[in-house]
Design an enzyme around this catalytic site. Structure first.
Site, mmCIF file in Angstrom:
data_model
loop_
_atom_site.group_PDB
_atom_site.id
_atom_site.type_symbol
_atom_site.label_atom_id
_atom_site.label_comp_id
_atom_site.label_asym_id
_atom_site.label_seq_id
_atom_site.Cartn_x
_atom_site.Cartn_y
_atom_site.Cartn_z
ATOM 1 N N LEU A 1 0.891 -1.481 0.578
ATOM 2 C CA LEU A 1 0.079 0.297 0.133
ATOM 3 C C LEU A 1 1.053 1.260 0.051
ATOM 4 O O LEU A 1 1.795 1.385 1.223
ATOM 5 C CB LEU A 1 -1.276 0.224 1.336
ATOM 6 C CG LEU A 1 -1.484 -1.475 1.684
ATOM 7 C CD1 LEU A 1 -3.184 -0.983 2.601
ATOM 8 C CD2 LEU A 1 -2.522 -1.907 0.549
ATOM 9 N N GLY A 2 0.938 2.036 -1.345
ATOM 10 C CA GLY A 2 1.667 3.045 -0.902
ATOM 11 C C GLY A 2 3.288 2.528 -2.117
ATOM 12 O O GLY A 2 3.839 1.835 -1.884
ATOM 13 N N GLY B 1 5.201 5.227 -2.708
ATOM 14 C CA GLY B 1 6.501 6.626 -2.709
ATOM 15 C C GLY B 1 7.552 6.741 -2.423
ATOM 16 O O GLY B 1 8.048 5.766 -2.426
ATOM 17 N N VAL B 2 8.885 7.256 -1.389
ATOM 18 C CA VAL B 2 10.119 6.853 -0.702
ATOM 19 C C VAL B 2 9.899 5.499 -0.675
ATOM 20 O O VAL B 2 10.602 4.674 -0.700
ATOM 21 C CB VAL B 2 10.196 8.259 -0.360
ATOM 22 C CG1 VAL B 2 11.591 8.126 0.497
ATOM 23 C CG2 VAL B 2 10.468 9.610 -0.780
ATOM 24 N N LYS C 1 4.624 5.818 11.264
ATOM 25 C CA LYS C 1 4.116 5.924 12.810
ATOM 26 C C LYS C 1 3.147 6.780 13.263
ATOM 27 O O LYS C 1 2.657 6.869 15.106
ATOM 28 C CB LYS C 1 6.006 7.412 12.975
ATOM 29 C CG LYS C 1 5.731 8.411 11.982
ATOM 30 C CD LYS C 1 6.572 8.289 11.224
ATOM 31 C CE LYS C 1 6.934 9.609 10.445
ATOM 32 N NZ LYS C 1 8.216 10.062 10.250
ATOM 33 N N VAL D 1 10.005 3.437 13.694
ATOM 34 C CA VAL D 1 11.166 3.815 14.694
ATOM 35 C C VAL D 1 12.062 4.165 14.926
ATOM 36 O O VAL D 1 12.648 3.262 14.468
ATOM 37 C CB VAL D 1 10.465 3.854 16.360
ATOM 38 C CG1 VAL D 1 11.394 4.755 17.338
ATOM 39 C CG2 VAL D 1 9.103 3.786 16.820
ATOM 40 N N GLY E 1 13.135 4.912 11.804
ATOM 41 C CA GLY E 1 13.759 4.515 10.222
ATOM 42 C C GLY E 1 14.556 3.181 10.269
ATOM 43 O O GLY E 1 14.072 2.148 10.858
ATOM 44 N N GLU F 1 9.686 18.756 5.555
ATOM 45 C CA GLU F 1 8.334 19.204 4.318
ATOM 46 C C GLU F 1 7.789 20.471 4.419
ATOM 47 O O GLU F 1 8.307 21.736 5.176
ATOM 48 C CB GLU F 1 7.132 18.411 5.085
ATOM 49 C CG GLU F 1 7.089 17.333 5.584
ATOM 50 C CD GLU F 1 7.078 16.469 5.015
ATOM 51 O OE1 GLU F 1 5.794 15.984 3.863
ATOM 52 O OE2 GLU F 1 7.184 14.990 5.204
ATOM 53 N N LYS G 1 6.518 9.071 18.584
ATOM 54 C CA LYS G 1 8.070 7.772 18.603
ATOM 55 C C LYS G 1 8.214 7.338 19.866
ATOM 56 O O LYS G 1 8.007 6.006 20.164
ATOM 57 C CB LYS G 1 8.952 7.923 17.429
ATOM 58 C CG LYS G 1 8.355 7.919 15.633
ATOM 59 C CD LYS G 1 9.628 9.358 15.348
ATOM 60 C CE LYS G 1 9.661 9.172 13.842
ATOM 61 N NZ LYS G 1 10.548 10.089 13.482
#
Lengths: 404, 404
Positions: B7-8, B10-11, B103, B130, B132, B188, B203
């Site tokens: 699901l997804g 992105g990055v 998260k 948490v 990365g 962001e 986190k």
């Protein structure tokens, strides 16, 4: 009930028994059954011990553990190599899984014992053999599946780090701190394996072989210990806003690798400089995960007992990730090409020696009583050749790599 | 073949696909079968993507994943909360295991989703949520079995740490670094959740609840972000041979606990000071293991993808350690008693305010333009009460805890 045979009831063995008792409720809840120390092999059955065991647990004959079919896991926490090797082999051959904290044994035999475990479909685990309580072997085994590991390095010996920390913090002499460390139980009465770097070398061989997925042998590692460092060196290095750590490192270089255990100069604000006293730290780099750093107690009853029990829990839960995580790559040792900047001190200051070092020097720190220089970036081999051509004895110099 | 529904894309999703492809050989060897991304749910099926997927993999309707019985594992790597929550619940109810890096979602729903997974006999794992790429959730879950965890703390937000590092290293203004970080993709366009501390708080809630084995809610955590720090503060704190990190910490205190996310002043030679730029670090303490410290990339395509895949491998290998590691202890929040020394700056220097702070000051650093003081050891609550009684607005002060 899962039954354990414990070989050895020294510091680590006692830690295992204590934690198992204290955490029985949480462990049973997780595993779904009790984990029970059924038999403990000791040399002296009559010795009084400060640990609570059920009656008739202590045995003096390994056969009593080997031939007990209810015992499915053997924990080996002795400091013996040869007898333990025979015991572990016999246990694996009988289909028992083995957990060990014995780094010298793992370093000497882990390829063979890992294959044997693989063949027998049981586990041979050794988390506690490197870095004491730090979870490092298991994370490394996980990352080698998802990464090419290009570098692994660490402060792997608590005794050396304890001595170096106190020399730098308190300005004490090497022998003064060593004696004190021996009194406090931080150093053995015969400290050679620690201070001359062999213990670090063994642990590095384990980490390096796992990381590069091929055999990095003990003989493949350049070795200098910390036992020659003097207060003079400490003063010089402090002036560089730096400190010294005994660091082992295996790194990919060109089409091969370098492997070394060397006193290493690190800046005071660096990660390694923040690792003090008996603590250990390990860093490794993977092409996907990037850099990971781990820090914790390098030894001690409870941290090491904790690491042993993590392995036991994985076996009890059936998390028998590929018994043999060792790769079969053929690696090329490029140690003769290993280059760095170095600090070099020679306990002599004759004009001849000063002159001979001119070619490798970048900066001369002292020429009085001791010669101390910082070298330019140069092969370690060239420095060692120079030292040897000048007839300088092993105890008349101290060399340390400078890490940027 | 093990089939995944992703699901997804992105990055993080792209990282998962890339690593899976690159490491297919090693993964298949370990697991005994191939791991295959069978379907990928995206919002826009027509968007061109820089990643190689088999034909007909992209879908726009979650039902295609949910109702595909060959898909046994769902990976959720979107930044959406509500829709993802519904998807994950539906997947668990269908007997699919779920791995997520989300998260905000984990913080909001992990008790409920962990119980649901437990009930259905499947896994709900969230290592990547948490720290990365840092292996932290799994080691923590392992240690809670063998230890009482008394403290967990960390630098948990890469954006904040990047901004603070550059402010201290380069002497730049907050807004200057933030703008630059936004241009570089480290922050962001709406950075509130990062710089105001909410991301760190989420986190910390996850780490704290696992550590203390009871619910530490988002509302149970004291929160101050880094968005009010100025160059004036940086200069004052540099004079203390220190730097600032945004640190979250949950610690046992008396019969309860403290939980806080605060800008924190740490000495330049401390461990936390060595954690720079977008890196993260977590420390926890157990009564047997002692202190463990973990460091690594706090975000990024490949490190986070790596962490997601470690969870996937554990599920593929059947290492479904107790789906719900959360305890049911009732915890007492003692935040109103949280005491420390603090740095406090108020953007004002009227005599009245200087006087009012006399009672809590240990040292006055400045009374010109800004008032800056170091407080004595005192309850944070008392300071906040003083600030509020003086009518000082939220954007007129900056407070940081001083960690020894």
């Amino acid at each position: 009930m899962i039954n354990i045979g414990l070989l050895g009831l020294g510091v680590v063995g006692t830690g295992v028994v204590e934690i198992l008792e204290e955490r029985q409720r949480e462990i049973s809840l997780l595993v779904g059954e009790e984990i029970n120390i059924k038999k403990v092999l000791v040399k002296n059955v009559n010795k009084k011990r400060d640990v609570s065991l059920k009656q008739n647990t202590i045995v003096s004959n390994f056969e009593e553990i080997l031939n007990d079919d209810e015992i499915t896991i053997v924990i080996e926490v002795t400091s013996d190599i040869d007898k333990s090797y025979e015991y572990i082999k016999a246990a694996l051959n009988k289909g028992k899984s083995v957990v060990t904290a014995n780094k010298a044994l793992v370093s000497k035999y882990f390829e063979e014992l890992s294959s044997l475990a693989d063949e027998k479909g049981v586990s041979f685990l050794y988390e506690a053999s490197v870095g004491g309580g730090i979870p490092i072997i298991k994370p490394l085994k996980e990352e080698i599946i998802l990464n090419e590991i290009t570098d692994v390095q660490g402060i792997l010996n608590g005794t050396c780090n304890y001595i170096l920390t106190r020399m730098f913090n308190e300005g004490l002499d090497y022998s003064e701190v060593l004696t004190n460390a021996q009194e406090l139980g931080y150093a053995e009465m015969n400290p050679a394996a620690d201070v001359e770097g062999d213990d670090t070398l063994r642990k590095l061989r384990i980490l390096g072989s796992l990381s590069l997925q091929g055999k990095v042998g003990e003989e493949d590692i350049i070795l200098e210990g910390i036992n020659k460092i003097t207060s003079f060196d400490v003063r010089q290095i402090k002036l560089m806003q730096s400190t010294v750590k005994l660091i082992g490192e295996v790194m990919e270089l060109d089409d091969g690798y370098n492997a070394l255990v060397l006193p290493t100069i690190v800046k005071n604000n660096s990660y390694f400089a923040s690792v003090n006293m008996a603590y250990n730290a390990v860093i490794f780099k993977g092409d996907n995960i990037g850099e990971l750093k781990f820090y914790g107690s390098g030894a001690g009853k409870l941290p090491t007992g904790d690491a042993v029990l993590r392995d036991v829990l994985d076996i009890a839960l059936g998390y028998n990730r590929k018994a043999n995580p060792l790769g079969d790559k053929t690696l090329k040792n490029n140690n003769s090409e290993f280059k760095s900047k170095f600090y070099l001190r020679i306990s002599d200051s004759t004009e001849k020696i000063v002159k001979s070092l001119e070619d490798i020097s970048e900066k001369v720190l002292s020429t009085k009583e001791n010669i101390a220089i910082l070298t330019r970036e140069i092969e370690l081999k060239k420095i060692m050749d120079t030292i040897s051509s000048l007839g300088i004895e092993k105890d008349e110099y101290f060399i340390a790599r400078i890490l940027d």
